[in-house]
Design an enzyme around this catalytic site. Structure first.
Site, short mmCIF file in Angstrom:
data_model
loop_
_atom_site.label_atom_id
_atom_site.label_comp_id
_atom_site.label_asym_id
_atom_site.label_seq_id
_atom_site.Cartn_x
_atom_site.Cartn_y
_atom_site.Cartn_z
N LYS A 56 34.49 -18.64 30.60
CA LYS A 56 33.87 -18.04 31.79
C LYS A 56 34.31 -18.84 33.01
O LYS A 56 33.80 -19.89 33.31
CB LYS A 56 32.34 -18.06 31.69
CG LYS A 56 31.72 -17.13 32.70
CD LYS A 56 30.48 -17.64 33.39
CE LYS A 56 30.67 -18.67 34.43
NZ LYS A 56 31.37 -18.24 35.67
N GLU A 82 30.99 -32.30 31.91
CA GLU A 82 31.63 -33.06 32.98
C GLU A 82 30.89 -32.69 34.26
O GLU A 82 31.10 -31.61 34.80
CB GLU A 82 33.11 -32.65 33.11
CG GLU A 82 33.95 -32.94 31.89
CD GLU A 82 34.20 -34.41 31.70
OE1 GLU A 82 33.81 -35.24 32.56
OE2 GLU A 82 34.80 -34.76 30.66
N CYS A 141 35.22 -34.14 41.62
CA CYS A 141 34.10 -34.98 41.20
C CYS A 141 34.54 -36.45 41.12
O CYS A 141 33.70 -37.34 41.04
CB CYS A 141 33.52 -34.50 39.88
SG CYS A 141 34.77 -34.09 38.70
N GLU A 156 26.72 -36.07 46.54
CA GLU A 156 28.15 -35.80 46.39
C GLU A 156 28.61 -35.04 47.63
O GLU A 156 28.03 -34.01 47.99
CB GLU A 156 28.35 -34.96 45.12
CG GLU A 156 29.74 -35.00 44.59
CD GLU A 156 29.87 -34.34 43.21
OE1 GLU A 156 28.96 -33.56 42.81
OE2 GLU A 156 30.88 -34.61 42.54
P1 ADP Z 1 29.69 -25.85 41.88
O1 ADP Z 1 28.54 -26.42 42.66
O2 ADP Z 1 30.85 -26.74 41.76
O3 ADP Z 1 30.02 -24.43 42.20
P2 ADP Z 1 28.26 -24.99 39.57
O4 ADP Z 1 27.67 -25.92 38.59
O5 ADP Z 1 27.35 -24.15 40.39
O6 ADP Z 1 29.19 -25.91 40.42
O7 ADP Z 1 29.29 -24.00 38.90
C1 ADP Z 1 30.21 -24.38 37.92
C2 ADP Z 1 30.33 -23.25 36.92
O8 ADP Z 1 29.07 -23.01 36.31
C3 ADP Z 1 30.77 -21.91 37.51
O9 ADP Z 1 31.62 -21.27 36.57
C4 ADP Z 1 29.45 -21.16 37.64
O10 ADP Z 1 29.60 -19.76 37.58
C5 ADP Z 1 28.72 -21.65 36.42
N1 ADP Z 1 27.25 -21.57 36.49
C6 ADP Z 1 26.46 -21.68 37.57
N2 ADP Z 1 25.16 -21.57 37.21
C7 ADP Z 1 25.14 -21.38 35.88
C8 ADP Z 1 24.09 -21.22 34.89
N3 ADP Z 1 22.80 -21.23 35.22
N4 ADP Z 1 24.47 -21.07 33.60
C9 ADP Z 1 25.77 -21.08 33.26
N5 ADP Z 1 26.77 -21.24 34.11
C10 ADP Z 1 26.48 -21.39 35.40
#
Ligand code: ADP
Length: 486
Positions: A183, A259, A293, A390
């Site tokens: 995903k 990570e 990161c 961050e």
């Molecule tokens: P960033 O702040 O770097 O965008 P996120 O942690 O929000 O980091 O997103 C990283 C990945 O996790 C993306 O692929 C996002 O779609 C996915 N993501 C965000 N929220 C969720 C969730 N609740 N469950 C699973 N995947 C998620």
């Protein structure tokens, strides 16, 4: 040679990859991918739902048994072919990343080289994943270990390194014999879709890698993680989301690799070679516009060299050209989205309101796109938000210290523990620094240390597990112990 971007975009698959076929979402819904430098639409990709995710897991689960039976050599050859194909398509991958993520073409080309290395490295690891044997101490058993793939994996990737974050997960999973549902981040799906097609072109069998693009990440991951056919989740992203996934993973006791966020200190001791320290600090800060990161979040500089270091770092950052990454002369592209720009601006405003001095930058650039000027802040107070949060942007806050112990105390004063950097010419101090720093990675006199052959990962709230290195394949393998009488 510059590529024709409309031809390139037209060649990228925009559907879901399920069981070797590119298909529409069940609802036929799509979402738009935008260029952060211009706000222009690049493509419409399938907006998958939980229902689509379940179909992707059906495919991964059905393919798992046969895939696990393939020889390590077969899997290794696929990875090696994929490595060659990514290089053949290097300019296509680089251009896609610049278009959808914003980084400069030079940086995007660098990521292609870095990202492809995971394919080559794990093609080599696949055939050298040794077990071991020993005789039990009392002499009654032969103890032998062998590896098995953990089973179908959910791989969730972020937007900042659209190719490398995918190869870093897909390559070890292929090497170990796991099937997958990938995903990708909703902001940058095109690179992953192009990469998935490249894996098919390299000979990956149908169903081994499935891709679900979606705007409903929580529903999609929840659906997959509550299905007991899924055996693992590997996630790169924010600590907040990582914690949600860890909780969800506990229900079915899934293997996890996490990570998560970082708050990297970069310590410059008074005996450091400042030519090296300044050049490497610039890299550690500015790589990927600071959207990494591992980015140096806090420059922690000895008071005796603070003035020279900050003056020289300021001059270096002032020399960088901000602009659309597609322009070959650009050094610093836009941030990924408005929210990211607003967050960086508010961290700087907060620091300045508490007494920090702006040595350069400190402002947004231009009217369109999400550009922020490379920024150096001095005299940053410890209670500024930027000291603990961050940054994910091109801002270098400088803190000072007078004793070595103080430097480690400031450096370790964070719930994160991913990357750290130390600059010193004293060999004994180098060793002492590695012993004192509570971080998964320490760069000594070097500002960029990511490498496919090295174990990338953090301690504390920066995560669990390692990607790359000899450790990377272990994350996708389980050890089976076989006992025989002696
Ligand atoms: P960033 O702040 O770097 O965008 P996120 O942690 O929000 O980091 O997103 C990283 C990945 O996790 C993306 O692929 C996002 O779609 C996915 N993501 C965000 N929220 C969720 C969730 N609740 N469950 C699973 N995947 C998620």
């Amino acid at each position: 040679m510059a590529l024709n971007t409309s031809d390139l975009l037209a060649s990228v698959p925009t559907g879901l990859l399920i069981n070797g076929h590119w298909v529409d979402a069940a609802t036929s819904a799509t979402f738009t991918v935008e260029n952060p430098a211009t706000g222009e639409s690049l493509a419409e990709v399938a907006a998958g739902s939980a229902e689509d995710a379940a179909r992707a897991l059906d495919a991964a689960a059905n393919a798992q048994k046969e895939w696990a039976r393939t020889s390590a050599r077969e899997r290794s050859d696929i990875l090696r072919r994929a490595f060659d194909l990514v290089h053949e398509r290097a300019e296509e991958f680089a251009t896609l990343m610049t278009l959808e993520m914003g980084k400069s073409l030079a940086e995007a080309r660098g990521e292609v080289a870095y990202g492809a290395e995971f394919l080559r490295w794990f093609s080599e690891e696949a055939v050298r994943h040794y077990g071991h044997s020993l005789t039990s101490p009392e002499g009654k058993l032969n103890i032998r270990t062998q590896h098995k793939p953990v089973g179908p994996c959910l791989l969730i990737t972020p937007w900042n390194f659209p190719l490398a974050m995918a190869t870093r997960k897909v390559a070890p999973a292929v090497a170990a014999g796991c099937t997958m549902v990938l995903k990708p981040a909703e902001l940058t799906p095109l690179t992953s879709l192009y990469f998935a097609q490249t894996m098919l072109d390299a000979g990956l069998p149908a169903g081994v890698l499935n891709v679900v693009t979606t705007l409903e990440a929580p529903e999609v991951s929840q659906t997959l993680m509550s299905d007991d056919r899924l055996r693992k989740v590997s996630f790169t992203g924010s600590t907040g989301v990582g914690k949600i996934l860890l909780r969800q993973a506990s229900d079915n006791v899934l293997r996890t690799s996490m990570e998560l966020g970082g708050n990297a200190p970069l310590i410059v001791f008074e005996d450091a070679d400042l030519d090296i320290a300044v050049a490497q600090a610039k890299q550690a800060k500015m790589r990927n516009m600071g959207e990494a990161c591992t980015a140096a979040n806090r420059m922690i500089v000895h008071e005796a060299v603070f003035e020279e270091f900050s003056r020289r770092l300021t001059a270096e950052l002032e020399g960088l050209k901000v602009g659309n990454g597609m322009d070959e002369s650009t050094d610093v592209g836009p941030l990924i989205e408005q929210k990211a720009l607003d967050n960086v601006a508010s961290l700087v405003e907060d620091a300045v309101s508490k007494g920090a001095k702006v040595l350069t930058g400190g402002k947004k650039v231009g009217d369109a796109g999400y550009f922020y000027a490379p920024t150096v802040l001095a005299e940053v107070p410890a209670d500024a938000r930027i000291a603990t949060e961050e940054i994910f942007g091109p801002v270098a806050p400088i803190f000072t210290f007078s004793t070595e112990e103080e430097a480690y105390e400031i450096a370790n004063g964070t719930e994160y523990g991913l990357a750290s950097y130390v600059f010193t010419d004293d060999a004994v101090r180098m060793q002492r620094a590695t012993e004192n720093l509570e971080f998964g990675m320490v760069g000594v006199n070097v500002g960029v240390m990511s490498n496919a052959a090295a174990p990338f990962g953090g301690v504390k709230q920066s995560g669990l597990g390692r990607e790359g290195g000899a450790e990377g394949i272990e994350e996708y393998s389980s050890v089976q112990y076989v006992a025989t009488p002696r």
